[in-house]
Design a protein around this motif. Structure first.
Motif, PDB file in Angstrom:
ATOM      1  N   TYR A 156      -8.401  -0.919  -3.860  1.00  0.00           N
ATOM      2  CA  TYR A 156      -7.173  -0.311  -4.384  1.00  0.00           C
ATOM      3  C   TYR A 156      -6.485   0.522  -3.295  1.00  0.00           C
ATOM      4  O   TYR A 156      -5.258   0.556  -3.222  1.00  0.00           O
ATOM      5  CB  TYR A 156      -7.455   0.543  -5.620  1.00  0.00           C
ATOM      6  N   ALA A 157      -7.266   1.165  -2.458  1.00  0.00           N
ATOM      7  CA  ALA A 157      -6.686   1.954  -1.366  1.00  0.00           C
ATOM      8  C   ALA A 157      -5.955   1.041  -0.384  1.00  0.00           C
ATOM      9  O   ALA A 157      -4.868   1.378   0.087  1.00  0.00           O
ATOM     10  CB  ALA A 157      -7.762   2.750  -0.642  1.00  0.00           C
ATOM     11  N   GLU A 158      -6.541  -0.117  -0.087  1.00  0.00           N
ATOM     12  CA  GLU A 158      -5.886  -1.077   0.814  1.00  0.00           C
ATOM     13  C   GLU A 158      -4.546  -1.535   0.254  1.00  0.00           C
ATOM     14  O   GLU A 158      -3.604  -1.753   1.006  1.00  0.00           O
ATOM     15  CB  GLU A 158      -6.789  -2.295   1.051  1.00  0.00           C
ATOM     16  N   ASP A 159      -4.468  -1.670  -1.073  1.00  0.00           N
ATOM     17  CA  ASP A 159      -3.231  -2.119  -1.725  1.00  0.00           C
ATOM     18  C   ASP A 159      -2.205  -1.003  -1.866  1.00  0.00           C
ATOM     19  O   ASP A 159      -1.040  -1.263  -2.167  1.00  0.00           O
ATOM     20  CB  ASP A 159      -3.534  -2.674  -3.124  1.00  0.00           C
ATOM     21  N   SER A 160      -2.618   0.215  -1.641  1.00  0.00           N
ATOM     22  CA  SER A 160      -1.745   1.371  -1.845  1.00  0.00           C
ATOM     23  C   SER A 160      -0.731   1.518  -0.716  1.00  0.00           C
ATOM     24  O   SER A 160      -0.980   1.131   0.419  1.00  0.00           O
ATOM     25  CB  SER A 160      -2.606   2.647  -1.914  1.00  0.00           C
ATOM     26  N   THR A 161       0.386   2.112  -1.061  1.00  0.00           N
ATOM     27  CA  THR A 161       1.377   2.457  -0.035  1.00  0.00           C
ATOM     28  C   THR A 161       1.199   3.903   0.414  1.00  0.00           C
ATOM     29  O   THR A 161       1.925   4.372   1.289  1.00  0.00           O
ATOM     30  CB  THR A 161       2.808   2.268  -0.577  1.00  0.00           C
ATOM     31  N   ASN A 162       0.231   4.594  -0.173  1.00  0.00           N
ATOM     32  CA  ASN A 162      -0.023   5.999   0.151  1.00  0.00           C
ATOM     33  C   ASN A 162      -0.919   6.061   1.395  1.00  0.00           C
ATOM     34  O   ASN A 162      -2.118   5.782   1.329  1.00  0.00           O
ATOM     35  CB  ASN A 162      -0.671   6.693  -1.038  1.00  0.00           C
ATOM     36  N   GLU A 163      -0.322   6.431   2.504  1.00  0.00           N
ATOM     37  CA  GLU A 163      -1.053   6.423   3.772  1.00  0.00           C
ATOM     38  C   GLU A 163      -2.166   7.474   3.814  1.00  0.00           C
ATOM     39  O   GLU A 163      -3.206   7.265   4.449  1.00  0.00           O
ATOM     40  CB  GLU A 163      -0.081   6.645   4.939  1.00  0.00           C
ATOM     41  N   GLU A 164      -1.972   8.585   3.128  1.00  0.00           N
ATOM     42  CA  GLU A 164      -3.013   9.619   3.115  1.00  0.00           C
ATOM     43  C   GLU A 164      -4.256   9.118   2.397  1.00  0.00           C
ATOM     44  O   GLU A 164      -5.390   9.348   2.850  1.00  0.00           O
ATOM     45  CB  GLU A 164      -2.486  10.900   2.462  1.00  0.00           C
ATOM     46  N   ILE A 165      -4.056   8.420   1.302  1.00  0.00           N
ATOM     47  CA  ILE A 165      -5.208   7.864   0.572  1.00  0.00           C
ATOM     48  C   ILE A 165      -5.898   6.802   1.417  1.00  0.00           C
ATOM     49  O   ILE A 165      -7.125   6.754   1.490  1.00  0.00           O
ATOM     50  CB  ILE A 165      -4.774   7.315  -0.796  1.00  0.00           C
ATOM     51  N   LYS A 166      -5.113   5.963   2.055  1.00  0.00           N
ATOM     52  CA  LYS A 166      -5.698   4.941   2.940  1.00  0.00           C
ATOM     53  C   LYS A 166      -6.539   5.603   4.012  1.00  0.00           C
ATOM     54  O   LYS A 166      -7.661   5.177   4.304  1.00  0.00           O
ATOM     55  CB  LYS A 166      -4.613   4.092   3.577  1.00  0.00           C
ATOM     56  N   ALA A 167      -6.014   6.671   4.593  1.00  0.00           N
ATOM     57  CA  ALA A 167      -6.746   7.373   5.669  1.00  0.00           C
ATOM     58  C   ALA A 167      -8.034   7.977   5.143  1.00  0.00           C
ATOM     59  O   ALA A 167      -9.057   7.926   5.808  1.00  0.00           O
ATOM     60  CB  ALA A 167      -5.859   8.439   6.287  1.00  0.00           C
ATOM     61  N   LEU A 168      -7.992   8.544   3.948  1.00  0.00           N
ATOM     62  CA  LEU A 168      -9.191   9.167   3.375  1.00  0.00           C
ATOM     63  C   LEU A 168     -10.312   8.148   3.116  1.00  0.00           C
ATOM     64  O   LEU A 168     -11.481   8.420   3.365  1.00  0.00           O
ATOM     65  CB  LEU A 168      -8.860   9.832   2.032  1.00  0.00           C
ATOM     66  N   LEU A 169      -9.927   6.991   2.632  1.00  0.00           N
ATOM     67  CA  LEU A 169     -10.942   6.037   2.190  1.00  0.00           C
ATOM     68  C   LEU A 169     -11.246   4.936   3.192  1.00  0.00           C
ATOM     69  O   LEU A 169     -12.359   4.411   3.199  1.00  0.00           O
ATOM     70  CB  LEU A 169     -10.508   5.383   0.879  1.00  0.00           C
ATOM     71  N   LEU A 170     -10.319   4.608   4.028  1.00  0.00           N
ATOM     72  CA  LEU A 170     -10.510   3.430   4.883  1.00  0.00           C
ATOM     73  C   LEU A 170     -10.849   3.735   6.321  1.00  0.00           C
ATOM     74  O   LEU A 170     -11.159   2.842   7.080  1.00  0.00           O
ATOM     75  CB  LEU A 170      -9.261   2.528   4.808  1.00  0.00           C
ATOM     76  N   GLU A 171     -10.763   4.988   6.697  1.00  0.00           N
ATOM     77  CA  GLU A 171     -11.071   5.301   8.095  1.00  0.00           C
ATOM     78  C   GLU A 171     -12.491   5.785   8.253  1.00  0.00           C
ATOM     79  O   GLU A 171     -13.141   6.264   7.419  1.00  0.00           O
ATOM     80  CB  GLU A 171     -10.089   6.342   8.637  1.00  0.00           C
TER      81      GLU A 171
END
Length: 171
Positions: A156-171
């Protein structure tokens, strides 16, 4: 015999009314109403409606914050299994950081799932609750858990447009 039967029916109807009332109070009642009911019958704190709702779940979901806080202090179990989720999930969906913190302090099962297989972190990502995601990560939530669609919070984070959430979960 008739008096005993009438007394029994009155008592049973009173108990049934009281149990229904705790759910109504949890949804939209006052703190004083909740206190009065629980003082009369402490077991109501952890009662479950016919539909599977606990008072704490309803209070959190309906954003009756004063009643929710009181129920937690009165010993409401935050790990009651329900197809509709947990109080933690309700607080996440509603974006209520204070209730999330209070519930996390009760050591809930942060990986509990609802009838769709969704856990609190998936809801946090779906509803873009960045600060709550941070709190859940500290609570060792399972990022790899997959819902019934086969998607994890990471997906779901990968599909999100929220870059902060992507950074929190995917980095």
């Amino acid at each position: 015999m008739k008096n005993i039967l009438l007394t029994s029916l009155f008592f049973l109807s009173f108990c049934s009314y009281a149990q229904n009332t705790i759910f109504d109070v949890a949804r939209e009642g006052s703190l004083n109403e909740a206190k009065n009911l629980v003082e009369e019958n402490p077991a109501l704190v952890n009662s479950v409606s016919e539909k599977g709702f606990s008072p704490i779940l309803l209070a959190v979901y309906y954003e009756n914050e004063a009643v929710a806080k009181y129920l937690i202090k009165a010993g409401a179990k935050v790990n009651i299994d329900s197809a509709y989720g947990t109080p933690l999930m309700a607080a996440v969906v509603k974006g209520n950081q204070e209730l999330v913190e209070l519930i996390l302090a009760q050591n809930p099962n942060v990986n509990a799932v609802d009838q769709n297989g969704v856990n609190a972190i998936i809801y946090a990502v779906m509803f873009e609750q960045t600060e709550i995601i941070k709190k859940l990560l500290k609570a060792d939530v399972d990022l790899n858990h997959q819902d019934k669609k086969g998607k994890s919070a990471l997906d779901y984070a990968e599909d999100s447009t929220n870059e902060e959430i992507k950074a929190l979960l995917l980095e």
